[in-house]
Design an enzyme around this catalytic site. Structure first.
Site, mmCIF file in Angstrom:
data_model
loop_
_atom_site.group_PDB
_atom_site.id
_atom_site.type_symbol
_atom_site.label_atom_id
_atom_site.label_comp_id
_atom_site.label_asym_id
_atom_site.label_seq_id
_atom_site.Cartn_x
_atom_site.Cartn_y
_atom_site.Cartn_z
ATOM 1 N N HIS A 29 18.627 92.047 78.378
ATOM 2 C CA HIS A 29 19.376 90.949 78.987
ATOM 3 C C HIS A 29 20.867 91.276 78.963
ATOM 4 C CE1 HIS A 29 19.681 86.903 80.517
ATOM 5 N NE2 HIS A 29 20.500 86.537 79.546
ATOM 6 N N HIS B 226 26.022 88.619 85.729
ATOM 7 C CA HIS B 226 24.882 87.794 85.319
ATOM 8 C C HIS B 226 24.490 86.929 86.510
ATOM 9 C CE1 HIS B 226 22.012 85.552 83.278
ATOM 10 N NE2 HIS B 226 22.650 85.261 82.151
ATOM 11 N N CYS C 294 18.642 81.073 82.375
ATOM 12 C CA CYS C 294 18.746 82.501 82.685
ATOM 13 C C CYS C 294 17.442 83.287 82.562
ATOM 14 C CB CYS C 294 19.821 83.129 81.806
ATOM 15 S SG CYS C 294 21.409 82.279 81.921
#
Length: 392
Positions: free
Chosen positions: A287, A321, A154
């Site tokens: 994040h 995400h 990620c």
């Protein structure tokens, strides 16, 4: 010799917030769309995702939907930077693209055939080989600079932007195409569900009642350029990559270090390389996945670095995400918020949590600050921070 400022000459963005920069700019400050169940692949999981139903003017590309997302963002970034194929020829141009799905998970039937000992169709193999994003860009424009595909979970998109900025700083190339792209895929959906970190409702980053993440898809591409190259082309730049911080705490294969040691190191590296103090950061695009561990560690670490005056949000409540695209998209979102002199609120946040020392923004925040920070965390303890500045 001073640090070479790495300018952002153009960018392109595709996500659930909007297809294209103008739509993204409008959608970023509008109420977020509610996620729906995936329709592109069958699943018994009742998990909402931020899916992009269709893209304008993008016939199929070998390598899958990720490559279509990448092409749309890339074409827009090059247009905004005033670059054509002819103008790229002869220049030192690097390519650095982050992904998790492309060239790994883009053809599940192909893998199934191989595991079963069956002869897979040649076209499936061609699609797999052509699914390397950086190599695809390099070949498309016949570029001769470095080409690197980053698959670092990620943080991939943020890492790609940071690595490309280092290429410019070190004089490896004059221009760099950097970013990230990822489509929704059954493997990460099943995988995150197996880890117990998917939410059955729209995600609520940093909220006391957060129950996990929603997946999304998209692409973000930025054109990075040295001052000399921009001057020769007569191009004005609005933003710069001021600093890049990278660390790996290697605490756990899926969990961040409980004290955020690696994240704090990456944030301080980004600030130091940009010559900034924490007080000069107007806001942080965190994040903020909406998972219990990530949000707790990240919020506590940011509060430790920036203190009680910290202003931050997670835009994943609007995009989901997007995995390898997340860091690049969120870097672009920082640019758009700095440009608008307005940081967006943390959508979905309702209930304060005792383990979140400073709450995220509950209303849009007007700011004349010139600097923002984008943070990314990933499996394996990977941590990345990017400092982005608005040029007066």
């Amino acid at each position: 010799m001073g640090v070479i400022p790495v300018g952002v000459s153009g960018f392109g963005a595709v996500s659930a917030v909007g297809v294209g920069v103008e739509a993204t700019r409008a959608g970023l400050f509008a109420p977020p769309p509610r996620p729906a169940l995936p329709h592109r692949f069958g699943t018994e999981l009742e998990l909402p995702v931020f899916e992009i139903a269709s893209l304008p003017g993008t016939p199929g590309i070998a390598g899958g939907f990720t490559m279509e997302l990448l092409r749309l963002a890339l074409d827009e970034a090059l247009r905004e930077a005033g670059l054509t194929e002819e103008e790229l020829a002869g220049k030192r141009v690097g390519v650095c693209i982050g992904t998790t799905v492309a060239c790994q998970l883009n053809n599940i039937p192909f893998y199934a055939d191989l595991r079963a000992g069956r002869a897979a169709p040649r076209e499936a193999f061609r699609s797999y080989v052509k699914g390397d994003p950086a190599e695809w860009v390099r070949r498309r424009y016949r570029l001769e600079g470095p080409a690197l595909t980053v698959s670092n979970a990620c943080t991939s998109g943020a890492d790609a932007v940071g690595i490309a900025s280092l290429w410019i700083r070190e004089g490896v190339c004059d221009l760099a195409i950097a970013g990230g792209a990822d489509e929704l895929n059954q493997v990460p959906l099943d995988g995150f569900h197996a880890l117990g970190v998917c939410s059955a409702e729209p995600c609520r980053p940093f909220d006391a009642d957060r129950s996990g993440l929603n997946l999304g898809e998209g692409a973000g591409v930025v054109i990075l350029e040295s001052p000399g190259s921009a001057k020769r082309r007569g191009i004005g730049r609005k933003f710069i990559v001021g600093g890049f911080g990278k660390s790996a705490d290697a605490y756990h294969i899926t969990q961040p270090h409980p004290e955020g040691i690696g994240l704090e190191r990456a944030v301080r590296q980004a600030l130091e390389s940009a010559g900034l103090t924490p007080a000069r950061i107007a806001f942080v695009n965190a994040h903020g996945t909406g998972t219990p561990a990530n949000d707790r560690v990240e919020a506590q670490t940011l509060a430790r670095v920036f203190g009680p005056e910290l202003k931050y949000m997670s835009t994943k409540s609007m995009t989901g995400h997007t995995l390898g695209a997340a860091g690049a998209l969120e870097f672009i979102f920082c640019c758009l918020m700095l440009e608008a002199r307005r940081a967006v609120k943390n959508h979905g946040y309702r209930t304060p949590s005792e383990e979140i020392p400073v709450p995220p923004l509950t209303e849009d925040f007007a700011t004349d600050g010139a600097w923002a920070l984008s943070t990314s965390l990933a499996f394996g303890g990977s941590n990345t921070a990017l400092a982005v500045g608005r040029i007066p």
